[in-house]
Design an enzyme around this catalytic site. Structure first.
Site, mmCIF file in Angstrom:
data_model
loop_
_atom_site.group_PDB
_atom_site.id
_atom_site.type_symbol
_atom_site.label_atom_id
_atom_site.label_comp_id
_atom_site.label_asym_id
_atom_site.label_seq_id
_atom_site.Cartn_x
_atom_site.Cartn_y
_atom_site.Cartn_z
ATOM 1 C CG HIS A 1 40.970 34.241 37.882
ATOM 2 N ND1 HIS A 1 41.866 33.363 38.396
ATOM 3 C CD2 HIS A 1 40.657 35.158 38.995
ATOM 4 C CE1 HIS A 1 42.084 33.648 39.820
ATOM 5 N NE2 HIS A 1 41.494 34.979 39.821
ATOM 6 C CE1 TYR B 1 36.957 57.327 33.166
ATOM 7 C CE2 TYR B 1 37.048 56.342 35.424
ATOM 8 C CZ TYR B 1 36.270 57.150 34.506
ATOM 9 O OH TYR B 1 35.234 57.707 34.701
ATOM 10 N NE ARG C 1 41.084 32.133 46.181
ATOM 11 C CZ ARG C 1 39.696 32.088 46.845
ATOM 12 N NH1 ARG C 1 39.584 32.781 47.961
ATOM 13 N NH2 ARG C 1 38.726 31.407 46.431
#
Length: 817
Positions: free
Chosen positions: A78, A122, A32
């Site tokens: 993931h 977006y 991580r």
């Protein structure tokens, strides 16, 4: 039921927690928070790049919605929150965070002001051209692939990383027990260092630093401290200072403005501007007129407009010291190396990268070699088939099916299984004469390639040449000029107090019970008669000072309180002011004995201090320099030996001090006089030396005197006596002294206080009832040493005299006298 019970184990909580947390920590560290030393990527970044590449979302194709990429990464590789994946994707596109961005993004991808990016529905993203260098040759078995979380697909454990991404883009992360902080560097410089390492194994750090001068932040700035850089590159841990790039411009009206064109790495510009504006509003610096953020698409620009005739350099130094215009950057170069977190220096990181790249090229070459050998085998079979074409056709036509035809070809003409498959799959148009020529030239090219691949695999120098050539190509394509400037030394920031404090004359008052205040001269003149003190309180210090001056207050318990004048609370003159106990705790019976103003603590000044229990010392002013905790804590200026002892007086001694003898008076009426030179100069925590042989007596006070002086003495019975100093001859320290009062058997006089008689001054006697009785020494005759003086204060109605102070006589009284 019994079977279930047998599965229950009794284990200690410490063992369980230790084991489980240890496993969790290992996962966090490896999977991580920390980057791999080989490709400089954390798992989430690696998965994003791999998934986008696999999906064909590359720099030469159209942009795709970020949400699609995030969903793809989350669904296949993931299994974590979409927001964390999107944040990682956005960060890789931010050119103020990464030196070489790995993602190109359309839409709002955040800002240097820490504005959040637009939602992933977006924005659109694709891999940058440089990111594809990270993924080059991934399809040639160059890196280990492992199954994903649900065993449906394979993902890489590391990317081939055809440029040294860990150093180029840096890394930051916090894990369980480990953290990393690796700054970005210049791609061209890092590749030069890698090329040198390939050519000269085990190079010195000094040699590598000829190439890698230091970090190269995408936000530019100035990096100071070569020694910190050397330490960081040697050990992986070190500190440098990063400061903004600034210039001072002249503007209209004889004013100046500071222009900030580059700020330190990872500093939030909006917060920086806000902080500088707060300094302006709070007037922590007197001289900033306005601050404007003038940044636009052409670049960053912060304008700090100054008032007329202001020291721009001084203000800039203050801002460097007190805002993020200058920050410390702490290297902590931790990365995963061979599955373990390791703090690594520059040399180790470069060496790990070189070793990895040699491994990648070896694996790629082996893959290409096998592919070339397989193709050559097929081409040899096709050439052989074309040379005996008629027999081959005849054999195929005489066969039952494809399988039979293959078997017949293998049996009749000694073709291999794969060659036979290629022959029977051959299209008829390929059986032309020209095709043989093509096949022969292909065979020649394949043989050349196989020789080249074998040469690379068998000759380490050839492998190094290939690696160097490829790195040079990357450098040629992506290297850019350095953005950050490097300076050898960290500049010490000295902030002149005249910058931070508006200089003005003020009136300062300190009272005996601990009130202090400063007022403007205007306020003082308007209400000079009303000093705002409470009943029973007295002025210890009242003087016109400058805001740049210092004030030291000394209590009767040996405590020193320091305040710069500009920090004293400003009030109207008729207000009481602030009590010192609001910041510093004082004992109930503790009073401010004396206060002194100081221009500079290095002045050649010392203080003479005497205590009631018979100790005396001199201490230099420079020993009274305040510490960092002066606002909350009093310092000690003398150590009191007895619990009931107190300081009776403190006198300031300068090099011009004319009064060279000390006259001490005890309560029981003894006086001792000796030279000042007999008192040694010691530190603030010392108790001093014996001042007088007391014999169950105590010191009432001391004064500094010359032979021609006169002293005034007030007793507990209200009697005042004026006598010549010459009546008490100069002897030596620690003696009993001589009597200066006549001892009476009944109600003897005891000394309340003594003072030197000064021309034009009166005595102000304070009594136990808080009343004041004025005595004009001019009106009283001189007395002998054994006299008890004349009764002036009515003890029954006014109270017992406690102390005596000098005060100026009115000019009218003086004229009459």
């Amino acid at each position: 039921m019994a079977d279930n019970q047998s599965k229950i184990q009794e284990l200690a909580l410490e063992d369980i927690m230790g084991d489980r947390f240890g496993r969790y920590s290992k996962y966090i560290i490896q999977e991580r928070a920390l980057p791999d030393v080989r490709d400089g990527l954390k798992p989430v970044q690696r998965r994003i790049l791999f998934a986008m590449n696999k999906d064909g979302n590359t720099h030469d194709k159209a942009f795709r919605k970020s949400a699609k990429s995030v969903g793809n990464v989350m669904g296949n590789f993931h299994p974590h929150g979409d927001s964390s994946i999107y944040e990682a994707l956005v960060r890789m596109s931010q050119d103020w965070k990464l030196r070489v961005p790995l993602i190109e993004m359309h839409g709002n991808n955040g800002s240097i002001d820490n504005d959040p990016p637009a939602a992933m529905r977006y924005t659109e993203a694709r891999l940058s051209e440089a990111a594809e260098e990270m993924l080059n040759d991934i399809d040639k078995e160059t890196v280990d692939m492992v199954l994903n979380f649900d065993d449906t697909e394979y993902e890489p454990t590391v990317l081939p990383a055809r440029f040294p991404n860990l150093l180029v883009n840096g890394a930051t992360g916090i894990s369980a027990g480990y953290a990393t902080e690796i700054p970005p560097h210049n791609l061209g410089e890092v590749i030069d260092a890698v090329l040198y390492t390939i050519k000269h194994p085990n190079p010195s750090l000094e040699k590598l630093m000829e190439f890698v001068k230091g970090p190269d932040f995408p936000t530019g700035g100035i990096i100071q401290g070569i020694n910190g850089l050397k330490q960081a590159y040697r050990t992986g841990k070190g500190r440098v200072v990063v400061r903004s790039k600034t210039s001072v411009e002249e503007i209209r009206g004889n004013k100046k403005q500071i222009i900030v064109s580059e700020i330190p790495y990872e500093v939030n510009k909006a917060l920086l501007v806000k902080k500088i504006d707060e300094i302006r509003v709070m007037k922590k610096v007197d001289g900033i007129a306005e601050i404007r953020d003038e940044s636009d698409r052409d670049g960053l620009s912060i304008a700090i407009e100054l008032k007329k005739d202001v020291d721009a350099r001084g203000i800039l130094n203050y801002l460097f010291k007190n805002t993020d215009l200058q920050v410390s950057y702490n290297f902590n170069m931790v990365a995963i190396n061979k599955l373990r977190p390791e703090r690594m220096g520059l040399k180790e990181i470069i060496q790990a990268y070189v070793d990895f790249q040699k491994e990648v090229i070896t694996k790629r070459t082996k893959f290409n070699l096998k592919k070339a050998e397989d193709r050559l085998h097929i081409v040899a079979g096709l050439i052989k088939a074309l040379s005996i074409l008629d027999q081959v056709i005849k054999t195929i036509r005489g066969s039952k099916d494809k399988k039979d035809a293959k078997q017949n070809l293998i049996t009749s003409f000694d073709f291999s299984e794969r060659q036979a498959e290629a022959i029977v799959s051959l299209q008829l148009y390929r059986l032309t004469n020209t095709d043989v020529t093509e096949l022969k030239s292909e065979a020649k090219a394949l043989n050349d390639s196989i020789d080249e691949f074998n040469n690379i695999l068998n000759n380490p120098n050839e492998l190094s040449k290939v690696l160097s050539a490829e790195l040079r190509q990357v450098k040629k394509r992506y290297a850019t000029p350095r953005l950050s400037e490097i300076q050898e030394h960290i500049e010490e920031l000295v902030v002149d107090r005249t910058i931070t404090v508006p200089e003005e004359q003020v009136m300062v008052l300190v009272s005996q019970s601990g009130y202090l205040k400063r007022s403007s001269l205007r306020s003082y003149k308007a209400s000079a008669e009303e000093d705002g003190l409470k009943e029973g309180d007295f002025t210890v210090f009242k003087k016109e000072l400058n805001t740049l001056d210092h004030l030291i207050m000394l209590t009767n318990k040996g405590n020193l309180i320091y305040r710069p004048v500009h920090e004293i609370m400003e009030t109207r003159w008729k207000d009481t002011g602030e009590h010192i106990s609001q910041a510093i705790g004082l004992a109930d019976d503790e009073i401010i004995l004396k206060a002194f103003d100081v221009k500079n603590f290095d002045e050649p000044v010392s203080f003479l201090i005497a205590t009631s229990d018979g100790y005396i010392k001199r201490t230099s002013l420079k020993d009274f320099k305040p510490g960092r905790t002066y606002r909350k804590k009093a310092a000690v200026y003398i150590k009191l030996k007895a619990a009931d002892a107190k300081v009776v007086n403190v006198a300031k001694l300068t090099s011009q001090s004319t009064k060279e003898t000390i006259l001490l008076a005890t309560r029981n009426g003894y006086g001792l006089r000796y030279d000042l030179i007999e008192v040694p100069e010691v530190g603030p925590r010392a108790a001093g030396v014996k001042s007088m042989d007391l014999r169950e007596d105590e010191i009432a006070n001391f004064v500094l005197v010359n032979d021609h002086d006169q002293i005034g003495l007030i007793t507990n019975r209200g009697s005042f006596k004026k006598m010549k100093v010459s009546e008490i001859s100069v002897t030596s320290r620690a003696r009993r002294g001589v009597q200066i009062l006549r001892e009476l058997k009944k109600e003897p006089h005891r000394v309340a206080d003594i003072e030197v008689v000064e021309p034009g001054e009166a005595f102000e006697v304070r009594t136990s009832r808080g009343l004041i009785h004025d005595i004009i020494p001019l009106e009283h005759p001189l007395n002998e040493r054994y006299s008890n003086g004349s009764f002036l204060v009515d003890v029954d109605s006014e109270g017992v005299p406690v102390s005596m102070n000098l005060k100026e006589l009115d000019s009218e009284i003086l004229n009459n006298k």
